[in-house]
Design a protein around this motif. Structure first.
Motif, PDB file in Angstrom:
ATOM      1  N   GLU B  10       0.969  -1.205  -0.092  1.00 26.91           N
ATOM      2  CA  GLU B  10      -0.069   0.094   0.016  1.00 26.91           C
ATOM      3  C   GLU B  10       0.990   1.269  -0.013  1.00 26.91           C
ATOM      4  N   LEU B  41      -0.590  -9.268  -7.883  1.00 23.73           N
ATOM      5  CA  LEU B  41      -1.860  -9.383  -7.783  1.00 23.73           C
ATOM      6  C   LEU B  41      -2.684  -8.315  -6.824  1.00 23.73           C
ATOM      7  N   TYR B  42      -1.728  -7.632  -5.814  1.00 20.16           N
ATOM      8  CA  TYR B  42      -2.147  -6.636  -5.135  1.00 20.16           C
ATOM      9  C   TYR B  42      -2.542  -5.431  -6.095  1.00 20.16           C
ATOM     10  N   GLN B  44      -3.184  -5.426  -9.079  1.00 20.39           N
ATOM     11  CA  GLN B  44      -4.256  -5.469  -9.970  1.00 20.39           C
ATOM     12  C   GLN B  44      -5.412  -5.384  -9.338  1.00 20.39           C
ATOM     13  N   THR B  45      -5.445  -5.860  -8.025  1.00 21.83           N
ATOM     14  CA  THR B  45      -6.737  -5.587  -7.224  1.00 21.83           C
ATOM     15  C   THR B  45      -6.899  -4.337  -6.925  1.00 21.83           C
ATOM     16  N   HIS B  46      -5.965  -3.513  -6.391  1.00 24.75           N
ATOM     17  CA  HIS B  46      -5.875  -1.937  -6.352  1.00 24.75           C
ATOM     18  C   HIS B  46      -6.655  -1.461  -7.477  1.00 24.75           C
ATOM     19  N   GLN B  47      -6.033  -1.592  -8.616  1.00 22.55           N
ATOM     20  CA  GLN B  47      -6.445  -1.075  -9.678  1.00 22.55           C
ATOM     21  C   GLN B  47      -7.873  -1.491 -10.023  1.00 22.55           C
ATOM     22  N   PHE B  48      -8.241  -2.590  -9.847  1.00 20.06           N
ATOM     23  CA  PHE B  48      -9.560  -2.972 -10.147  1.00 20.06           C
ATOM     24  C   PHE B  48     -10.509  -2.051  -9.170  1.00 20.06           C
ATOM     25  N   LEU B  49     -10.161  -1.955  -7.952  1.00 16.76           N
ATOM     26  CA  LEU B  49     -11.016  -1.422  -6.912  1.00 16.76           C
ATOM     27  C   LEU B  49     -11.018   0.258  -7.374  1.00 16.76           C
ATOM     28  N   LYS B  50     -10.057   0.526  -7.826  1.00 19.28           N
ATOM     29  CA  LYS B  50      -9.819   2.097  -8.150  1.00 19.28           C
ATOM     30  C   LYS B  50     -10.826   2.329  -9.305  1.00 19.28           C
ATOM     31  N   THR B  51     -10.920   1.433 -10.220  1.00 21.30           N
ATOM     32  CA  THR B  51     -11.931   1.668 -11.632  1.00 21.30           C
ATOM     33  C   THR B  51     -13.404   1.549 -11.043  1.00 21.30           C
ATOM     34  N   LYS B  52     -13.416   0.422 -10.109  1.00 15.42           N
ATOM     35  CA  LYS B  52     -15.000   0.087 -10.004  1.00 15.42           C
ATOM     36  C   LYS B  52     -15.339   1.106  -9.408  1.00 15.42           C
ATOM     37  N   PHE B  53     -14.677   2.085  -8.155  1.00 18.27           N
ATOM     38  CA  PHE B  53     -15.586   2.887  -7.483  1.00 18.27           C
ATOM     39  C   PHE B  53     -15.413   4.341  -7.886  1.00 18.27           C
ATOM     40  N   SER B  54     -14.478   4.667  -9.083  1.00 18.57           N
ATOM     41  CA  SER B  54     -14.087   5.840  -9.615  1.00 18.57           C
ATOM     42  C   SER B  54     -15.357   6.749 -10.310  1.00 18.57           C
ATOM     43  N   THR B  57     -15.974   6.245 -13.869  1.00 16.50           N
ATOM     44  CA  THR B  57     -16.692   4.836 -14.194  1.00 16.50           C
ATOM     45  C   THR B  57     -18.009   5.044 -14.069  1.00 16.50           C
TER      46      THR B  57
END
Lengths: 194, 239
Positions: B10, B41-42, B44-54, B57
């Protein structure tokens, strides 16, 4: 990928990524009618077709945002094949509907196949990440959601009524926990090597 | 152990490490495969969350929905034309009659098309400044009733032709035609620079009263040099 030449239709990808209304309009005018027609001809309704189109466009948007999505084939073919295959999968899932079209992979265009494969893999990963996120505890979900929605972690701490240090620690722990869930899922093992 | 690793990820992603820690972190990524895989993986997951909640989006999805809807409704309406054609015909007829009515109406020029008065600026050089200022302000804010009230309070001896002109316009606005025209006639027969203005406003007064022939007579004598000559010609043409 990078050694291949970027297709001039890349501007559609960029336009989607930037949420450019005129580009999205253009996609709807030029490419969507064909997809809708195809799905309607294959046991789909207008509404189902619209859903497929939207989901595919969202996937492209996400892929363009998270990865560098570099188009090496015409957008038309790429988009159409994605929608077509997505619809085929929908039909397979609801087995009441008979699949009437064959040879969905007739194209010999390697770039196109590669592009579609990449996007589909990306989409599967997204779905898996989403599913695993839902399995997190409520507290983790809330901390993660707030961490990404809120401007600063200080604000998140205030909102949750906890200390800054705690919320930072919690965010990394929850993200870590999510990676753990993903890693342990069977599906991830098959996706990882793609 | 795990906790520390995630916290380090982080910090690294948040650019919160100093140079030394950063170098050590990157070294570890090269040496430790488990560490490296976990980090990837961390990330990728971070990026996923960022896009998901931006917010972007959410905005994209909203925009997409809107555009899809627009395109859908276009399609639908073009399909259903036969059903609605009857109503369309009715609507078109209504529009047609409205426009005919409108054109018939607007055959005659209207006072309201021409009542854009110049603003009054006379306070500085007159006696009884206070009341005149009030009149001016009222006039400029189109509060003609009050303007008339203020003008009335100015003694005739203190009124010049400029003041009288604006007084007359205010009177005209509140439909006190007789009074207005008396003032305008006086200016018209004088020799001030407001002579032509007076003729123009006499014409407008007649226009407002729908006395078209008098209006015509007045505007016809307005010399080409007048400010309002073009507007006058326009009215004459319509009449």
């Amino acid at each position: 990928m990078s050694e291949k030449q970027l297709h001039e239709d890349q501007f559609y990808i960029t336009g989607l990524k930037e949420n450019n209304t005129s580009v999205i309009q253009a996609i709807y005018k030029k490419f969507v009618p064909k997809v809708i027609q195809h799905i309607k001809n294959n046991n789909g309704s207008e509404a189902e077709a619209q859903d497929v189109v939207q989901e595919v466009l969202i996937t492209i948007y996400q892929q363009a945002t998270e990865k560098k999505l570099q188009l090496t084939c015409p957008f038309d073919a790429y988009f159409f094949l994605l929608c077509k295959r997505k619809w085929l999968n929908e039909l397979k899932k609801s087995s009441q509907k008979e699949v009437t079209f064959l040879n969905e992979n007739v194209s010999k265009d390697e770039s196109l196949q590669e592009m579609v494969f990449q996007t589909e893999t990306f989409s599967e990963k997204q779905a898996l990440f989403d599913l695993m996120f839902q399995q997190l505890g409520e507290k983790c979900k809330e901390v993660l959601r707030l961490s990404f929605v809120t401007k600063s972690m200080e604000e998140v701490a205030v909102k949750l009524g906890v200390t800054y240090a705690y919320v930072r620690k919690k965010k990394s722990l929850c993200t870590g926990q999510l990676t753990q869930l993903i890693r342990e899922s069977v599906h991830y093992q098959s996706l990882k090597n793609k | 152990m795990q906790e520390e690793m995630y916290f380090a990820f982080e910090q690294y992603l948040g650019n919160e490490m100093n140079l030394e820690d950063r170098a050590a972190f990157e070294k570890k990524l090269l040496e430790d495969t488990y560490w490296k895989e976990s980090f990837e993986l961390y990330q990728q997951t971070h990026q996923f969350l960022k896009t998901k909640f931006s917010g972007e989006t959410a905005a994209f999805k909203q925009n997409l929905k809107q555009i899809a809807l627009e395109n859908q409704s276009n399609k639908n309406s073009s399909k259903i034309v036969p059903m609605y054609s009857k109503w369309f015909a009715v609507a078109a007829t209504v529009v047609l009659f409205c426009s005919i009515w409108f054109f018939m109406q607007s055959n005659e020029p209207k006072y309201v098309e021409y009542n854009q008065h110049e603003k009054a600026y006379f306070t500085a050089r007159s006696e009884g400044v206070a009341i005149l200022k009030e009149a001016q302000d009222a006039f400029n804010t189109k509060a003609y009733e009050s303007a008339v009230g203020y003008f009335e309070q100015i003694p005739q001896a203190n009124r010049n032709e400029e003041i009288n002109l604006y007084y007359a316009i205010a009177l005209l606005e509140v439909n006190k035609f007789e009074q207005a025209e008396t003032l305008l006639q006086a200016i018209k027969s004088g020799n001030s620079v407001y002579k032509e203005k007076a003729i123009w406003y006499l014409g407008l007064s007649k226009l407002k009263q729908k006395d078209y022939s008098s209006c015509k007579q007045l505007l016809e004598v307005l010399p080409e040099s007048a400010d309002d000559y073009n507007k006058a010609q326009e009215i004459l043409e319509k009449l």
